[in-house]
Design a protein around this motif. Structure first.
Motif, PDB file in Angstrom:
ATOM      1  N   TYR A   1     -64.950 -32.304  -1.795  1.00  0.00           N
ATOM      2  CA  TYR A   1     -65.090 -33.680  -1.991  1.00  0.00           C
ATOM      3  C   TYR A   1     -66.071 -34.639  -1.103  1.00  0.00           C
ATOM      4  O   TYR A   1     -66.748 -35.448  -2.063  1.00  0.00           O
ATOM      5  CB  TYR A   1     -63.998 -34.397  -0.981  1.00  0.00           C
ATOM      6  N   VAL A   2     -66.898 -33.866  -1.082  1.00  0.00           N
ATOM      7  CA  VAL A   2     -67.614 -34.045   0.001  1.00  0.00           C
ATOM      8  C   VAL A   2     -69.130 -33.964  -1.421  1.00  0.00           C
ATOM      9  O   VAL A   2     -70.218 -34.746  -1.657  1.00  0.00           O
ATOM     10  CB  VAL A   2     -68.310 -33.870   1.167  1.00  0.00           C
ATOM     11  N   TYR A   3     -70.159 -33.214  -1.762  1.00  0.00           N
ATOM     12  CA  TYR A   3     -70.841 -32.730  -2.786  1.00  0.00           C
ATOM     13  C   TYR A   3     -70.112 -32.774  -3.373  1.00  0.00           C
ATOM     14  O   TYR A   3     -70.618 -33.486  -4.780  1.00  0.00           O
ATOM     15  CB  TYR A   3     -71.037 -31.110  -3.126  1.00  0.00           C
ATOM     16  N   GLY A   4     -69.028 -32.879  -3.905  1.00  0.00           N
ATOM     17  CA  GLY A   4     -68.344 -33.724  -4.924  1.00  0.00           C
ATOM     18  C   GLY A   4     -67.820 -32.588  -6.106  1.00  0.00           C
ATOM     19  O   GLY A   4     -68.840 -31.369  -6.717  1.00  0.00           O
ATOM     20  N   HIS A   5     -66.580 -32.862  -6.628  1.00  0.00           N
ATOM     21  CA  HIS A   5     -65.605 -31.010  -7.579  1.00  0.00           C
ATOM     22  C   HIS A   5     -66.850 -31.336  -8.903  1.00  0.00           C
ATOM     23  O   HIS A   5     -66.564 -30.456  -9.222  1.00  0.00           O
ATOM     24  CB  HIS A   5     -64.598 -31.572  -7.811  1.00  0.00           C
ATOM     25  N   LYS A   6     -66.742 -32.346  -9.871  1.00  0.00           N
ATOM     26  CA  LYS A   6     -67.663 -32.354 -10.825  1.00  0.00           C
ATOM     27  C   LYS A   6     -68.774 -31.858 -10.500  1.00  0.00           C
ATOM     28  O   LYS A   6     -68.773 -31.215 -11.630  1.00  0.00           O
ATOM     29  CB  LYS A   6     -67.954 -34.044 -11.194  1.00  0.00           C
ATOM     30  N   ASN A   7     -69.295 -31.904  -9.463  1.00  0.00           N
ATOM     31  CA  ASN A   7     -70.878 -31.525  -9.433  1.00  0.00           C
ATOM     32  C   ASN A   7     -70.703 -30.115  -9.231  1.00  0.00           C
ATOM     33  O   ASN A   7     -71.385 -29.955 -10.374  1.00  0.00           O
ATOM     34  CB  ASN A   7     -71.513 -32.117  -8.522  1.00  0.00           C
ATOM     35  N   TYR A   8     -70.245 -29.926  -8.930  1.00  0.00           N
ATOM     36  CA  TYR A   8     -69.484 -28.604  -8.551  1.00  0.00           C
ATOM     37  C   TYR A   8     -69.382 -27.328  -9.932  1.00  0.00           C
ATOM     38  O   TYR A   8     -69.783 -26.001  -9.546  1.00  0.00           O
ATOM     39  CB  TYR A   8     -68.612 -28.081  -7.373  1.00  0.00           C
ATOM     40  N   PHE A   9     -68.018 -27.826 -10.315  1.00  0.00           N
ATOM     41  CA  PHE A   9     -67.830 -27.244 -11.688  1.00  0.00           C
ATOM     42  C   PHE A   9     -69.239 -27.604 -12.455  1.00  0.00           C
ATOM     43  O   PHE A   9     -69.185 -26.416 -13.388  1.00  0.00           O
ATOM     44  CB  PHE A   9     -66.545 -28.517 -12.434  1.00  0.00           C
ATOM     45  N   ARG A  10     -69.662 -28.155 -12.564  1.00  0.00           N
ATOM     46  CA  ARG A  10     -71.182 -28.043 -13.783  1.00  0.00           C
ATOM     47  C   ARG A  10     -72.224 -27.652 -13.709  1.00  0.00           C
ATOM     48  O   ARG A  10     -72.931 -26.498 -14.012  1.00  0.00           O
ATOM     49  CB  ARG A  10     -71.230 -29.435 -14.170  1.00  0.00           C
ATOM     50  N   ASP A  11     -71.616 -27.228 -12.108  1.00  0.00           N
ATOM     51  CA  ASP A  11     -72.951 -25.667 -11.491  1.00  0.00           C
ATOM     52  C   ASP A  11     -72.332 -24.484 -11.739  1.00  0.00           C
ATOM     53  O   ASP A  11     -72.746 -23.670 -12.043  1.00  0.00           O
ATOM     54  CB  ASP A  11     -73.337 -25.596  -9.819  1.00  0.00           C
ATOM     55  N   VAL A  12     -70.716 -24.199 -11.880  1.00  0.00           N
ATOM     56  CA  VAL A  12     -70.400 -22.750 -11.998  1.00  0.00           C
ATOM     57  C   VAL A  12     -70.681 -23.380 -14.036  1.00  0.00           C
ATOM     58  O   VAL A  12     -70.436 -21.923 -14.169  1.00  0.00           O
ATOM     59  CB  VAL A  12     -68.886 -22.928 -11.980  1.00  0.00           C
ATOM     60  N   GLU A  13     -70.642 -23.756 -14.832  1.00  0.00           N
ATOM     61  CA  GLU A  13     -70.923 -23.774 -15.905  1.00  0.00           C
ATOM     62  C   GLU A  13     -72.185 -23.217 -16.245  1.00  0.00           C
ATOM     63  O   GLU A  13     -71.952 -22.867 -17.519  1.00  0.00           O
ATOM     64  CB  GLU A  13     -70.319 -25.124 -16.292  1.00  0.00           C
ATOM     65  N   MET A  14     -72.412 -24.111 -15.636  1.00  0.00           N
ATOM     66  CA  MET A  14     -74.194 -23.355 -15.965  1.00  0.00           C
ATOM     67  C   MET A  14     -74.525 -22.106 -15.741  1.00  0.00           C
ATOM     68  O   MET A  14     -75.518 -21.549 -16.255  1.00  0.00           O
ATOM     69  CB  MET A  14     -75.166 -24.888 -15.153  1.00  0.00           C
ATOM     70  N   MET A  15     -73.710 -21.730 -14.244  1.00  0.00           N
ATOM     71  CA  MET A  15     -73.730 -20.609 -13.726  1.00  0.00           C
ATOM     72  C   MET A  15     -73.197 -19.613 -14.854  1.00  0.00           C
ATOM     73  O   MET A  15     -73.804 -18.746 -15.767  1.00  0.00           O
ATOM     74  CB  MET A  15     -73.713 -20.176 -12.800  1.00  0.00           C
ATOM     75  N   LEU A  16     -72.028 -20.098 -15.389  1.00  0.00           N
ATOM     76  CA  LEU A  16     -70.850 -18.953 -16.345  1.00  0.00           C
ATOM     77  C   LEU A  16     -71.284 -19.080 -17.495  1.00  0.00           C
ATOM     78  O   LEU A  16     -70.815 -17.698 -18.350  1.00  0.00           O
ATOM     79  CB  LEU A  16     -69.576 -18.983 -15.970  1.00  0.00           C
ATOM     80  N   GLY A  17     -71.336 -20.127 -18.456  1.00  0.00           N
ATOM     81  CA  GLY A  17     -71.550 -20.339 -19.474  1.00  0.00           C
ATOM     82  C   GLY A  17     -70.539 -21.102 -20.118  1.00  0.00           C
ATOM     83  O   GLY A  17     -69.982 -21.474 -20.981  1.00  0.00           O
ATOM     84  N   PHE A  18     -69.268 -21.545 -19.094  1.00  0.00           N
ATOM     85  CA  PHE A  18     -68.057 -21.705 -19.204  1.00  0.00           C
ATOM     86  C   PHE A  18     -67.456 -22.726 -17.899  1.00  0.00           C
ATOM     87  O   PHE A  18     -67.717 -22.052 -16.821  1.00  0.00           O
ATOM     88  CB  PHE A  18     -67.247 -20.961 -19.818  1.00  0.00           C
ATOM     89  N   PRO A  19     -66.731 -23.314 -18.207  1.00  0.00           N
ATOM     90  CA  PRO A  19     -66.441 -23.841 -17.186  1.00  0.00           C
ATOM     91  C   PRO A  19     -65.130 -23.535 -16.390  1.00  0.00           C
ATOM     92  O   PRO A  19     -64.637 -21.977 -16.566  1.00  0.00           O
ATOM     93  CB  PRO A  19     -65.941 -25.943 -17.676  1.00  0.00           C
ATOM     94  N   PRO A  20     -65.061 -24.087 -14.671  1.00  0.00           N
ATOM     95  CA  PRO A  20     -63.719 -23.196 -14.402  1.00  0.00           C
ATOM     96  C   PRO A  20     -62.547 -23.378 -14.564  1.00  0.00           C
ATOM     97  O   PRO A  20     -62.484 -24.414 -15.252  1.00  0.00           O
ATOM     98  CB  PRO A  20     -63.898 -23.713 -12.208  1.00  0.00           C
TER      99      PRO A  20
ATOM    100  N   LYS B   1     -77.079 -11.110  -9.703  1.00  0.00           N
ATOM    101  CA  LYS B   1     -77.713 -12.208 -11.020  1.00  0.00           C
ATOM    102  C   LYS B   1     -76.974 -12.780 -11.324  1.00  0.00           C
ATOM    103  O   LYS B   1     -75.811 -13.097 -11.239  1.00  0.00           O
ATOM    104  CB  LYS B   1     -77.869 -11.220 -11.954  1.00  0.00           C
ATOM    105  N   PHE B   2     -77.649 -14.055 -11.617  1.00  0.00           N
ATOM    106  CA  PHE B   2     -77.502 -15.693 -11.986  1.00  0.00           C
ATOM    107  C   PHE B   2     -76.180 -15.369 -12.921  1.00  0.00           C
ATOM    108  O   PHE B   2     -75.087 -16.499 -12.535  1.00  0.00           O
ATOM    109  CB  PHE B   2     -77.970 -16.154 -12.590  1.00  0.00           C
ATOM    110  N   HIS B   3     -75.688 -14.779 -14.039  1.00  0.00           N
ATOM    111  CA  HIS B   3     -75.037 -15.824 -14.647  1.00  0.00           C
ATOM    112  C   HIS B   3     -73.664 -14.078 -15.000  1.00  0.00           C
ATOM    113  O   HIS B   3     -73.506 -14.028 -15.993  1.00  0.00           O
ATOM    114  CB  HIS B   3     -75.602 -14.652 -16.572  1.00  0.00           C
TER     115      HIS B   3
END
Length: 653
Positions: A476-495, A314-316
């Motif tokens: 580096y292609v998608y971007g670490h900042k983008n991916y960190f925000r994706d993870v934070e949106m999913m988990l509720g906290f940043p990596p 599940k997403f979260h």
């Protein structure tokens, strides 16, 4: 924290980071989800904990400095293993897609997903052959006397000397001479080795001489594939229930064998041989290379299985917590298995009056020769043999479930039609049948040569290349900042910061080190005294390259099909995230992934930069017009103008 992050943090299911969300809200009715979080954890543990934990790690440990090997091993776990494990779990869970679908993150790199499929195919073919051999030995153990105990069988040669016979000979010699003598048995051939070579395999003289199909092994292979198919007949819904047994029972067997092992004479010598540190070897680059390779291979990174299993979460769900639990469990199991193996081998060496190094082995030699021979020295030896091979079967099946599900999920997600989703069982059956047929050559008299060739080449440096390119693409292609925000949106906290640093710098460097180490330390494969011919090594390299070559071939294909007047424009468009990239369910597509199209049109994701600009625009509009409903004309990412009506002036809500 923004409103979207607050909602993400507060709307997790009981299997997620924070309780409070109704179970039905996160259910992906199209693909399905794990029944609960325990099923996912047990499945991942079963996937990561495989035959290598029992027959490879203990051997690597004693060969590379005993207890001293633990230092580089756990360092590699912390800086490479756990970060890569977390990266793959979060990758698959965020997109709810298999190893092909996740590459909407950067379509040009979809060849990495195809490479993962090729690797999983190779491993799935030969891994099930190993499981079928364990089935064969399991069935042969259902007797009052194990058939590899003595040398009085039709398949035995004059060089055969059983462990029991050697032990009695030593005692007799000592009594006759009145002194304690050590009989030199280094040249002996054990009955278990002759049983393995001359009866089970009836091994041919070379890899090119296939001989006949060994029908008993072929029958066990059919049983093995049938069991795997039955357990996956309803996908993760059925396999999630099976793992309650397949992932936990091996630990019970290990514990039983451990308790029995440490009570035997000579067991302490075996354990000392396993753990005694040789600190000078820590300075040897080969030791660090072996540690990194073992962590990488054991955790199943770059196979596609971790991404696939996480896609049914599940997403979260808190996959950060899961990655730490599963990784540590995997490595602890390896260490624990070493005690089980070397306590028995120490007992065997004690009975034969030889050093532990002469009975220690790895791979098939440990599972089907050394350990079975040691079991013949125990009272009620068939019972211990049944337990040992049943444990091997369960360890193998746990990994095989995920390998097959990886291929099936990738096919179903890629085609994506309603028919193939409804008839996923047909896809599972088809893949199982193809896997069985592909494994038939490995049941011939030359099968063991091909099995070891696939084990050494099909999933060696190709896995390292695939994993390295995956890190580069995401960070580096998608971007670490983008991916960190994706993870934070999913988990509720940043990596955590540590994982951010490892993902961007440390793990790719370690992966590159593994690749360089693999190339430098390369030696042509051998099996005992048999040296593989040149043409077979060429076949091995072809298998290894077949997964890697998928990456540039698909990249060139995608660039050629992308819009743009110049190569640079095509390259840029091929790397850009697909508009459908993001959470699979509409209720999770908030913030930069909020729908921009009206009903019936394609749902697109807003780039992060546009999201910030949109926030500023909406703030200005909000100051001018204090209304509940605001209609905004927004420039879409495809250049068209769409009209969206927002009930809330804050797009992050």
């Amino acid at each position: 924290m923004s409103d979207s992050n607050t909602i993400a943090a507060c709307t997790a299911d009981q299997n997620g980071a924070v309780p409070g969300e109704p179970a039905k809200q996160d259910e992906n009715s199209k693909r399905g989800n794990w029944g609960n979080q325990i099923e996912f954890v047990l499945t991942s543990v079963g996937y990561a904990v495989g035959l290598g934990n029992v027959w490879r790690f203990p051997y690597l440990c004693y060969r590379n400095g005993g207890g001293a090997f633990m230092l580089p091993y756990f360092i590699m776990l912390v800086f490479c293993g756990i970060p890569l494990f977390f990266l793959e779990l979060s990758f698959g869970q965020f997109a709810s897609q298999g190893c092909l679908g996740v590459w909407k993150i950067s379509p040009m790199f979809k060849g990495v997903g195809y490479g993962m499929m090729v690797v999983s195919t190779y491993i799935g073919i030969y891994y099930n052959v190993v499981i079928c051999l364990a089935f064969y030995y399991f069935f042969q153990s259902m007797t009052s006397l194990l058939p590899w105990t003595y040398c009085n069988n039709p398949w035995n040669t004059a060089d055969c000397s059983g462990a029991l016979n050697a032990s009695l000979a030593n005692v007799t010699t000592s009594l006759v001479n009145g002194v304690a003598e050590v009989v030199n048995r280094t040249k002996r051939t054990s009955p278990s080795e002759e049983y393995w070579k001359h009866y089970v395999l009836n091994i041919s003289d070379g890899i090119g001489n296939f001989g006949e199909v060994r029908l008993p092994i072929l029958g066990c292979l059919a049983i093995s594939w049938f069991v795997v198919f039955l357990c996956l007949i309803r996908g993760v819904k059925s396999s999630g229930k099976v793992v309650y047994f397949t992932a936990t029972f091996p630990y019970l067997v290990l514990t039983i064998l451990f308790i029995r092992g440490i009570t035997l004479d000579g067991a302490i010598n075996g354990i000392k041989y396993y753990l005694t540190p040789q600190w000078e070897k820590v300075l040897d680059a080969k030791v660090w290379g072996d540690a990194a390779s073992q962590i990488f291979y054991s955790l199943g990174c770059a196979w596609g299985g971790l991404i696939t299993m996480a896609s049914y979460n599940k997403f979260h769900n808190n996959c950060f917590r899961d990655s730490i639990i599963i990784s540590i469990t995997n490595c602890a199991t390896s260490v624990y298995a070493g005690f089980v193996i070397f306590s028995i081998l120490g007992f065997m060496a004690h009975n034969l009056n030889v050093p532990v190094s002469e009975v220690a082995d790895h791979g098939p030699g440990l599972a089907f020769v050394a350990y079975p021979e040691a079991l013949t020295l125990l009272p009620i030896s068939p019972l211990w043999s049944l337990l040992f091979f049943f444990m091997l079967i369960l360890l193998g099946l746990g990994t095989q479930f995920c390998l097959l599900e990886t291929l099936v999920t990738a096919i179903v997600d890629e085609i994506g039609t309603d028919w193939i989703i409804r008839n996923k069982t047909v896809v599972t059956l088809s893949v199982a049948i193809v896997g069985f047929l592909a494994g038939v050559p490995l049941t011939t008299q030359a099968g063991i040569y091909w099995l070891l060739l696939m084990d050494n080449y099909a999933a060696s440096f190709s896995l390292v290349i695939i994993s390295c390119i995956m890190c580069i693409c995401v960070m580096y292609v998608y971007g670490h900042k983008n991916y960190f925000r994706d993870v934070e949106m999913m988990l509720g906290f940043p990596p955590p910061l540590f994982f951010k640093v490892c993902w961007r710098f440390v793990s790719p460097v370690i992966i590159s080190f593994i690749l360089v180490f693999t190339v430098i330390q390369y030696k042509p494969i051998t099996y005992n005294d048999y040296v593989y011919p040149g043409w077979s090594l060429g076949v091995g390299f072809a298998m290894a390259m077949s997964s890697v070559v998928c990456i540039p071939i698909y990249a060139l294909y995608k660039i050629s099909r992308s819009p743009g007047a110049t190569f640079r424009e095509r390259l840029k468009n091929a790397c850009k995230a697909d508009p459908k990239w993001g959470p699979a369910l509409r209720e999770h597509r908030t913030g930069c992934y909020a729908p921009m199209a009206s009903e019936g049109e394609t749902v697109e994701a807003r780039p992060l930069k546009e999201k910030e600009e949109l926030k500023e625009e909406l703030k200005e509009e909000e100051e001018k017009e204090r209304k509940d409903d605001i209609s905004l004309t927004i420039q879409g990412s495809n250049g068209s103008t769409n009209t969206a009506t927002h009930n809330n002036p804050n797009p992050s809500a």
